[in-house]
Design a protein around this motif. Structure first.
Motif, PDB file in Angstrom:
ATOM      1  N   GLU A   1       0.831  -1.204   0.000  1.00 46.03           N
ATOM      2  CA  GLU A   1       0.000   0.000   0.000  1.00 46.03           C
ATOM      3  C   GLU A   1       0.866   1.253   0.000  1.00 46.03           C
ATOM      4  N   GLN A   2       1.995   1.199   0.706  1.00 48.48           N
ATOM      5  CA  GLN A   2       2.917   2.331   0.704  1.00 48.48           C
ATOM      6  C   GLN A   2       3.538   2.502  -0.679  1.00 48.48           C
ATOM      7  N   VAL A   3       3.840   1.397  -1.337  1.00 44.90           N
ATOM      8  CA  VAL A   3       4.396   1.467  -2.691  1.00 44.90           C
ATOM      9  C   VAL A   3       3.393   2.108  -3.644  1.00 44.90           C
ATOM     10  N   ASP A   4       2.118   1.783  -3.497  1.00 43.03           N
ATOM     11  CA  ASP A   4       1.086   2.360  -4.372  1.00 43.03           C
ATOM     12  C   ASP A   4       1.014   3.876  -4.234  1.00 43.03           C
ATOM     13  N   GLY A   5       1.460   4.390  -3.100  1.00 42.12           N
ATOM     14  CA  GLY A   5       1.417   5.836  -2.891  1.00 42.12           C
ATOM     15  C   GLY A   5       2.650   6.571  -3.363  1.00 42.12           C
ATOM     16  N   LEU A   6       3.645   5.850  -3.893  1.00 45.75           N
ATOM     17  CA  LEU A   6       4.865   6.484  -4.380  1.00 45.75           C
ATOM     18  C   LEU A   6       4.612   7.150  -5.737  1.00 45.75           C
ATOM     19  N   PRO A   7       5.474   8.091  -6.136  1.00 47.68           N
ATOM     20  CA  PRO A   7       5.363   8.702  -7.470  1.00 47.68           C
ATOM     21  C   PRO A   7       5.471   7.641  -8.563  1.00 47.68           C
ATOM     22  N   PRO A   8       4.860   7.877  -9.712  1.00 42.33           N
ATOM     23  CA  PRO A   8       4.883   6.891 -10.805  1.00 42.33           C
ATOM     24  C   PRO A   8       6.285   6.437 -11.186  1.00 42.33           C
ATOM     25  N   ALA A   9       7.248   7.357 -11.213  1.00 43.27           N
ATOM     26  CA  ALA A   9       8.612   6.977 -11.609  1.00 43.27           C
ATOM     27  C   ALA A   9       9.209   5.982 -10.615  1.00 43.27           C
ATOM     28  N   ALA A  10       8.942   6.196  -9.326  1.00 43.56           N
ATOM     29  CA  ALA A  10       9.464   5.290  -8.299  1.00 43.56           C
ATOM     30  C   ALA A  10       8.809   3.925  -8.421  1.00 43.56           C
ATOM     31  N   ARG A  11       7.506   3.895  -8.677  1.00 44.73           N
ATOM     32  CA  ARG A  11       6.827   2.611  -8.847  1.00 44.73           C
ATOM     33  C   ARG A  11       7.349   1.875 -10.070  1.00 44.73           C
ATOM     34  N   ALA A  12       7.665   2.617 -11.102  1.00 44.10           N
ATOM     35  CA  ALA A  12       8.171   1.992 -12.323  1.00 44.10           C
ATOM     36  C   ALA A  12       9.520   1.323 -12.072  1.00 44.10           C
ATOM     37  N   ARG A  13      10.378   1.958 -11.286  1.00 44.87           N
ATOM     38  CA  ARG A  13      11.676   1.354 -10.976  1.00 44.87           C
ATOM     39  C   ARG A  13      11.495   0.062 -10.180  1.00 44.87           C
ATOM     40  N   LEU A  14      10.569   0.076  -9.211  1.00 43.50           N
ATOM     41  CA  LEU A  14      10.339  -1.134  -8.422  1.00 43.50           C
ATOM     42  C   LEU A  14       9.737  -2.245  -9.276  1.00 43.50           C
ATOM     43  N   ALA A  15       8.938  -1.867 -10.272  1.00 41.49           N
ATOM     44  CA  ALA A  15       8.291  -2.876 -11.112  1.00 41.49           C
ATOM     45  C   ALA A  15       9.302  -3.683 -11.918  1.00 41.49           C
ATOM     46  N   ARG A  16      10.527  -3.156 -12.072  1.00 42.69           N
ATOM     47  CA  ARG A  16      11.538  -3.877 -12.842  1.00 42.69           C
ATOM     48  C   ARG A  16      12.125  -5.066 -12.078  1.00 42.69           C
ATOM     49  N   ILE A  17      11.885  -5.106 -10.788  1.00 46.47           N
ATOM     50  CA  ILE A  17      12.389  -6.220  -9.973  1.00 46.47           C
ATOM     51  C   ILE A  17      11.201  -6.880  -9.270  1.00 46.47           C
ATOM     52  N   ARG A  18      11.419  -8.073  -8.770  1.00 52.26           N
ATOM     53  CA  ARG A  18      10.374  -8.760  -8.012  1.00 52.26           C
ATOM     54  C   ARG A  18      10.462  -8.348  -6.547  1.00 52.26           C
ATOM     55  N   TRP A  19      10.100  -7.096  -6.317  1.00 57.43           N
ATOM     56  CA  TRP A  19      10.308  -6.546  -4.981  1.00 57.43           C
ATOM     57  C   TRP A  19       9.433  -7.230  -3.929  1.00 57.43           C
ATOM     58  N   GLU A  20       8.214  -7.676  -4.302  1.00 58.15           N
ATOM     59  CA  GLU A  20       7.347  -8.326  -3.329  1.00 58.15           C
ATOM     60  C   GLU A  20       7.987  -9.604  -2.784  1.00 58.15           C
ATOM     61  N   GLU A  21       8.579 -10.405  -3.682  1.00 55.10           N
ATOM     62  CA  GLU A  21       9.210 -11.647  -3.253  1.00 55.10           C
ATOM     63  C   GLU A  21      10.402 -11.367  -2.348  1.00 55.10           C
ATOM     64  N   GLU A  22      11.173 -10.351  -2.706  1.00 52.89           N
ATOM     65  CA  GLU A  22      12.355 -10.044  -1.909  1.00 52.89           C
ATOM     66  C   GLU A  22      11.975  -9.520  -0.532  1.00 52.89           C
ATOM     67  N   VAL A  23      10.990  -8.630  -0.485  1.00 49.59           N
ATOM     68  CA  VAL A  23      10.556  -8.100   0.801  1.00 49.59           C
ATOM     69  C   VAL A  23       9.973  -9.208   1.663  1.00 49.59           C
ATOM     70  N   GLN A  24       9.175 -10.079   1.068  1.00 51.63           N
ATOM     71  CA  GLN A  24       8.598 -11.186   1.821  1.00 51.63           C
ATOM     72  C   GLN A  24       9.687 -12.096   2.385  1.00 51.63           C
ATOM     73  N   ARG A  25      10.696 -12.371   1.576  1.00 50.19           N
ATOM     74  CA  ARG A  25      11.785 -13.224   2.041  1.00 50.19           C
ATOM     75  C   ARG A  25      12.545 -12.575   3.198  1.00 50.19           C
ATOM     76  N   GLU A  26      12.821 -11.281   3.077  1.00 52.33           N
ATOM     77  CA  GLU A  26      13.543 -10.589   4.138  1.00 52.33           C
ATOM     78  C   GLU A  26      12.707 -10.490   5.412  1.00 52.33           C
ATOM     79  N   LEU A  27      11.426 -10.259   5.257  1.00 51.92           N
ATOM     80  CA  LEU A  27      10.544 -10.217   6.433  1.00 51.92           C
ATOM     81  C   LEU A  27      10.538 -11.563   7.150  1.00 51.92           C
ATOM     82  N   ALA A  28      10.458 -12.642   6.367  1.00 51.00           N
ATOM     83  CA  ALA A  28      10.430 -13.977   6.967  1.00 51.00           C
ATOM     84  C   ALA A  28      11.727 -14.282   7.712  1.00 51.00           C
ATOM     85  N   LEU A  29      12.850 -13.813   7.181  1.00 49.25           N
ATOM     86  CA  LEU A  29      14.131 -14.054   7.844  1.00 49.25           C
ATOM     87  C   LEU A  29      14.231 -13.351   9.191  1.00 49.25           C
TER      88      LEU A  29
END
Length: 237
Positions: free
Chosen positions: A145-173
């Protein structure tokens, strides 16, 4: 009946009183040495005790163990948000140094700082019981939800990577060690509310069989005790 903490606290208080009395006698001796022309050439004697060890034999007459307290959700939320903001999110940029995500991560950190991740009682209880999945899933949804509130350019940069998987993995660790910390807090709070009543009178102890008696050995560094008292009694200028 006295409690064990009260007995040990009384011993420490008497140690401090003895130190104060010794210092007072030293001050009196200093004046006497100064006034005597012969003694003035000698150093003033002073007893210095660095450590003190006390062995206390006692009989346990009662133990009060309170019910475990619920985890402190406010404290846990504050710590978990710090983990998410300062440990989990920066991994996005360090894992992809060529993706130019440093500014995106800073924006996301600021967003989490303004709107902290909520830690529900259910998620926290489940984590303390060993199941951290609900905490991880809830946190990931809120970060999204915080990502959805970022500027379009910032969201576009995150869209190039699988940020959800990485964040989930780091949270689980990090969720497991975080839950262990919360368990330790609860155990410490329960221990602080526990009470042990004791009998320390010599005549009563002599009536008891030796195998029923307990013994505790307490070694105190007087410098540490004095520093603690100084901090406790210091007033702000």
């Amino acid at each position: 009946m006295p409690r064990l903490g009260e007995v040990l606290g009384g011993l420490l208080t008497d140690v401090l009183r003895a130190r104060l009395a010794a210092d007072a006698l030293t001050a009196q001796a200093l004046e006497a040495y100064r006034e005597d022309p012969v003694l003035a050439s000698f150093s003033v004697p002073r007893v210095a005790v660095a450590d003190l060890t006390v062995r206390l034999r006692f009989l346990v007459t009662g133990v009060e163990v309170p019910e475990p307290s619920r985890p402190d959700r406010v404290r846990a939320s504050r710590v978990w948000n710090a983990i998410v903001r300062d440990q989990v999110l920066p991994r996005l940029s360090t894992s992809h140094p060529d993706a130019g995500l440093d500014e995106v991560v800073r924006l996301l950190q600021d967003a989490v700082r303004r709107n902290p991740v909520g830690v529900g009682e259910r998620e926290l209880d489940r984590a303390v019981d060993g199941d951290t999945a609900p905490l991880v899933d809830s946190t990931l949804v809120q970060v999204a939800e915080q990502v959805d509130g970022l500027p379009p350019a910032a969201r576009a940069r995150l869209a190039r990577i699988r940020w959800e998987e990485e964040v989930q993995r780091e949270l689980a660790l990090r969720a497991g060690p975080f839950a262990e910390r919360v368990r330790q807090w609860a155990a410490a709070e329960q221990a602080l509310r526990s009470r042990v009543e004791v009998e320390v009178s010599a005549d009563r102890l002599q009536e008891r069989a030796a195998e029923t008696l307990q013994q505790v050995e307490l070694t105190v560094a007087l410098a540490d005790v004095e520093e603690f008292v100084d901090l406790a009694t210091r007033t702000e200028p």
